[in-house]
Structure formats: C-alpha cells, structure tokens
Design a protein around this motif. Sequence first.
Motif, PDB file in Angstrom:
ATOM      1  N   PHE A  56      -9.864   3.743 -10.575  1.00  0.00           N
ATOM      2  CA  PHE A  56      -9.287   4.711  -9.646  1.00  0.00           C
ATOM      3  C   PHE A  56      -8.586   3.948  -8.539  1.00  0.00           C
ATOM      4  N   TYR A  57      -7.518   4.500  -8.023  1.00  0.00           N
ATOM      5  CA  TYR A  57      -6.747   3.854  -6.967  1.00  0.00           C
ATOM      6  C   TYR A  57      -7.579   3.604  -5.709  1.00  0.00           C
ATOM      7  N   ASP A  58      -8.558   4.446  -5.443  1.00  0.00           N
ATOM      8  CA  ASP A  58      -9.318   4.279  -4.204  1.00  0.00           C
ATOM      9  C   ASP A  58     -10.321   3.128  -4.257  1.00  0.00           C
ATOM     10  N   ARG A  59     -10.424   2.437  -5.373  1.00  0.00           N
ATOM     11  CA  ARG A  59     -11.254   1.235  -5.470  1.00  0.00           C
ATOM     12  C   ARG A  59     -10.449   0.056  -4.919  1.00  0.00           C
ATOM     13  N   THR A  60     -11.083  -0.756  -4.128  1.00  0.00           N
ATOM     14  CA  THR A  60     -10.405  -1.825  -3.390  1.00  0.00           C
ATOM     15  C   THR A  60      -9.494  -2.689  -4.263  1.00  0.00           C
ATOM     16  N   LEU A  61     -10.017  -3.187  -5.359  1.00  0.00           N
ATOM     17  CA  LEU A  61      -9.220  -4.085  -6.194  1.00  0.00           C
ATOM     18  C   LEU A  61      -8.091  -3.345  -6.922  1.00  0.00           C
ATOM     19  N   TRP A  62      -8.342  -2.113  -7.348  1.00  0.00           N
ATOM     20  CA  TRP A  62      -7.264  -1.344  -7.978  1.00  0.00           C
ATOM     21  C   TRP A  62      -6.175  -1.035  -6.964  1.00  0.00           C
ATOM     22  N   LYS A  63      -6.574  -0.693  -5.755  1.00  0.00           N
ATOM     23  CA  LYS A  63      -5.590  -0.411  -4.704  1.00  0.00           C
ATOM     24  C   LYS A  63      -4.728  -1.648  -4.444  1.00  0.00           C
ATOM     25  N   ALA A  64      -5.372  -2.805  -4.363  1.00  0.00           N
ATOM     26  CA  ALA A  64      -4.622  -4.045  -4.138  1.00  0.00           C
ATOM     27  C   ALA A  64      -3.663  -4.314  -5.299  1.00  0.00           C
ATOM     28  N   ALA A  65      -4.113  -4.087  -6.532  1.00  0.00           N
ATOM     29  CA  ALA A  65      -3.245  -4.301  -7.703  1.00  0.00           C
ATOM     30  C   ALA A  65      -2.031  -3.379  -7.646  1.00  0.00           C
ATOM     31  N   VAL A  66      -2.280  -2.103  -7.391  1.00  0.00           N
ATOM     32  CA  VAL A  66      -1.176  -1.140  -7.335  1.00  0.00           C
ATOM     33  C   VAL A  66      -0.237  -1.460  -6.181  1.00  0.00           C
ATOM     34  N   ASP A  67      -0.798  -1.760  -5.026  1.00  0.00           N
ATOM     35  CA  ASP A  67       0.039  -2.046  -3.857  1.00  0.00           C
ATOM     36  C   ASP A  67       0.930  -3.264  -4.082  1.00  0.00           C
ATOM     37  N   HIS A  68       0.378  -4.340  -4.632  1.00  0.00           N
ATOM     38  CA  HIS A  68       1.188  -5.536  -4.899  1.00  0.00           C
ATOM     39  C   HIS A  68       2.240  -5.245  -5.966  1.00  0.00           C
TER      40      HIS A  68
END
Length: 161
Positions: A56-68
């Motif tokens: 899920f996007y709200d997980r720290t590492l997934w958010k970082a992956a999507v953002d980068h």
Amino acid sequence: MLTAFALTGLAAAQDTAPTTTDTMEMTGPAAMSASENFAKAQEYAVQADVAYPVPFYDRTLWKAAVDHSYYAASMEAGNRDYGAYLAQLYTKTQWWINAYNAWNKLGALNDQEKQWASLSAAKLAYLALQRGDNASARMYVEKGMSWADSASLQAIMKRLK
C-alpha cells in the motif's frame, strides 16, 4: 502462518525503515537526477516487498518507491521506462486512479502492461458501480476491455445492462 519470530522481524523492519521525510532530507529526490531517482525507486520497492505483506502507498518504503519513481518520470517525461515503472508501482500499491491515468498516458502497452492497466480499470469500474455511478463504471469497463478482457470486467458489464 507467521510465527512470533517472523512477526517480530517484520515489526523491526517497519520500525527501522527510514521515513520518506528523512530520506528526502538526506538525498532530496528533487536534487537527484532522474536515473538516480529511478534506481532509488527500484531499491525501495525491493525493500518494501520484503518488509510488508501487502503493498500500500501509505507504507513508508512503498511511499518512498512511488515518490522517487514519480520524480524520475516527471524529470524525464519522455522516458517510457520511467512512466511504465511508475504506473506499475501505482498498480501494485493499489492506487487505482493514478495507475489508470498513468497507463492511459503511456499509450501503446505491452501484454503484461495491458493486464495491469485492465486491472486498474476493473477496480475503478467496481468502485464506480458501488457508488451508483453507472456511466463512469461503463467508461472504465470499456477502456479496461480495450486493454485486456477479463472475467471481472465482463461481470461488471453484465451488471450495467
């Protein structure tokens, strides 16, 4: 079934993961090149796959992956690989509207991409159907079927007739 040991390991991985804010302050995606952001997105996605049982996007590492990945795709809008990877991450993290829009923006898709794009359309069609918006549901079903037909899309279409 996860053992107490495995659960402890998952909790530790989640607790020690850098926050996106910390990561951005240290490396700053805006200060990085598109290729550096792309590489960082891939690195975080691999870590996220290991750290979290469900993406899920709200997980720290997934958010970082999507953002980068977003920064890479934005910096080099003409780089199809960056755009396709961002669409894939949106799909994987179940951010359906962004996935749908990203796949739609890419234009011609390969067979695997068509499956992912169709899935995003099916999810949006189902959500539209649930809220009683049959016009949007039909639009998503038709677009999804143009990418790749599926039992889900066919079932939703039957409910729309």
